[in-house]
Design a protein around this motif. Structure first.
Motif, mmCIF file in Angstrom:
data_model
loop_
_atom_site.group_PDB
_atom_site.id
_atom_site.type_symbol
_atom_site.label_atom_id
_atom_site.label_comp_id
_atom_site.label_asym_id
_atom_site.label_seq_id
_atom_site.Cartn_x
_atom_site.Cartn_y
_atom_site.Cartn_z
ATOM 1 N N LEU A 164 0.867 -1.182 0.000
ATOM 2 C CA LEU A 164 0.000 0.000 0.000
ATOM 3 C C LEU A 164 0.897 1.224 0.000
ATOM 4 O O LEU A 164 1.880 1.261 0.744
ATOM 5 N N ASN A 165 0.535 2.237 -0.776
ATOM 6 C CA ASN A 165 1.355 3.453 -0.752
ATOM 7 C C ASN A 165 1.199 4.149 0.602
ATOM 8 O O ASN A 165 0.267 3.870 1.348
ATOM 9 N N PRO A 166 2.134 5.026 0.951
ATOM 10 C CA PRO A 166 2.124 5.650 2.286
ATOM 11 C C PRO A 166 0.792 6.293 2.677
ATOM 12 O O PRO A 166 0.369 6.170 3.825
ATOM 13 N N ARG A 182 8.552 -8.090 12.286
ATOM 14 C CA ARG A 182 9.057 -7.087 11.347
ATOM 15 C C ARG A 182 7.978 -6.679 10.357
ATOM 16 O O ARG A 182 7.004 -7.407 10.136
ATOM 17 N N VAL A 183 8.214 -5.508 9.757
ATOM 18 C CA VAL A 183 7.376 -5.000 8.670
ATOM 19 C C VAL A 183 8.303 -4.783 7.486
ATOM 20 O O VAL A 183 9.382 -4.188 7.632
ATOM 21 N N ILE A 184 7.895 -5.268 6.327
ATOM 22 C CA ILE A 184 8.688 -5.100 5.111
ATOM 23 C C ILE A 184 8.023 -4.034 4.249
ATOM 24 O O ILE A 184 6.848 -4.151 3.897
ATOM 25 N N PHE A 185 8.802 -3.007 3.920
ATOM 26 C CA PHE A 185 8.339 -1.933 3.043
ATOM 27 C C PHE A 185 8.838 -2.239 1.639
ATOM 28 O O PHE A 185 10.018 -2.058 1.335
ATOM 29 N N ASN A 186 7.942 -2.746 0.794
ATOM 30 C CA ASN A 186 8.292 -3.044 -0.586
ATOM 31 C C ASN A 186 8.460 -1.748 -1.368
ATOM 32 O O ASN A 186 8.016 -0.687 -0.916
ATOM 33 N N PRO A 194 8.480 7.119 6.268
ATOM 34 C CA PRO A 194 9.164 7.516 7.507
ATOM 35 C C PRO A 194 8.235 7.689 8.707
ATOM 36 O O PRO A 194 8.629 7.405 9.837
ATOM 37 N N GLU A 195 7.015 8.139 8.484
ATOM 38 C CA GLU A 195 6.068 8.293 9.591
ATOM 39 C C GLU A 195 5.793 6.936 10.253
ATOM 40 O O GLU A 195 5.824 6.805 11.479
ATOM 41 N N LEU A 196 5.563 5.919 9.437
ATOM 42 C CA LEU A 196 5.310 4.582 9.981
ATOM 43 C C LEU A 196 6.588 3.986 10.575
ATOM 44 O O LEU A 196 6.522 3.288 11.591
ATOM 45 N N TYR A 197 7.751 4.290 9.995
ATOM 46 C CA TYR A 197 9.018 3.816 10.589
ATOM 47 C C TYR A 197 9.085 4.258 12.048
ATOM 48 O O TYR A 197 9.445 3.476 12.927
ATOM 49 N N ALA A 222 10.695 -4.220 14.369
ATOM 50 C CA ALA A 222 11.731 -4.059 13.341
ATOM 51 C C ALA A 222 11.069 -3.827 11.982
ATOM 52 O O ALA A 222 9.929 -4.243 11.744
ATOM 53 N N PHE A 223 11.799 -3.161 11.106
ATOM 54 C CA PHE A 223 11.303 -2.975 9.743
ATOM 55 C C PHE A 223 12.481 -2.962 8.796
ATOM 56 O O PHE A 223 13.617 -2.717 9.185
ATOM 57 N N GLU A 224 12.181 -3.254 7.548
ATOM 58 C CA GLU A 224 13.207 -3.155 6.522
ATOM 59 C C GLU A 224 12.577 -2.688 5.223
ATOM 60 O O GLU A 224 11.420 -2.996 4.937
ATOM 61 N N VAL A 225 13.347 -1.908 4.496
ATOM 62 C CA VAL A 225 12.940 -1.453 3.180
ATOM 63 C C VAL A 225 13.565 -2.456 2.216
ATOM 64 O O VAL A 225 14.783 -2.490 2.044
ATOM 65 N N ALA A 226 12.728 -3.310 1.655
ATOM 66 C CA ALA A 226 13.226 -4.394 0.819
ATOM 67 C C ALA A 226 12.075 -4.895 -0.054
ATOM 68 O O ALA A 226 10.927 -4.501 0.131
#
Length: 120
Positions: free
Chosen positions: A64-66, A83-87, A93-96, A105-109
């Motif tokens: 989903l877009n930001p 973790r949350v993966i940001f595809n 950044p707000e959700l980070y 934890a989260f990762e942009v991947a």
């Protein structure tokens, strides 16, 4: 270890990356639950249209877009995922900051790349 994954923003359309991710997760023997705007089934996984309080979710992978993510912030945190993966295209950044504040934890991947390189 089972990395039960919620695909948030699941689509019935085969050309969508969320749809491809469901299929790839299933083929990697990862338990999948999915939320989308339309009910249906992909690779044996029912797409829910209600926000279900799933238990033992390891990963939430976002499609989903930001702007669309905002209404799901509390829901994501309530699941207490590891973790949350940001595809690509979902970076937020707000959700980070919300995740950091909740020790999630989260990762942009890209989920598809993580799976294909055995890094999931």
């Amino acid at each position: 270890m089972n990395k039960k994954t919620l695909v948030l923003g699941a689509s019935l359309k085969p050309q969508r990356y969320s749809n491809m991710a469901i299929k790839r997760l299933v083929s990697n023997n990862i338990e999948v639950v999915a939320f989308g705007l339309r009910k249906g089934e992909v690779a044996g996984v029912e797409i829910d249209t209600d926000l279900i309080p799933y238990k033992n979710v390891h990963s939430v992978t976002l499609y989903l877009n930001p702007a669309r993510q905002q209404e799901y912030y509390d829901y994501i945190v309530s699941l207490k995922p590891s973790r949350v993966i940001f595809n690509p295209g979902t970076e937020n950044p707000e959700l980070y900051n919300i995740l950091k504040a909740n020790n999630i934890a989260f990762e942009v991947a890209c989920t598809l790349v993580l799976l294909s390189t055995n890094q999931y």
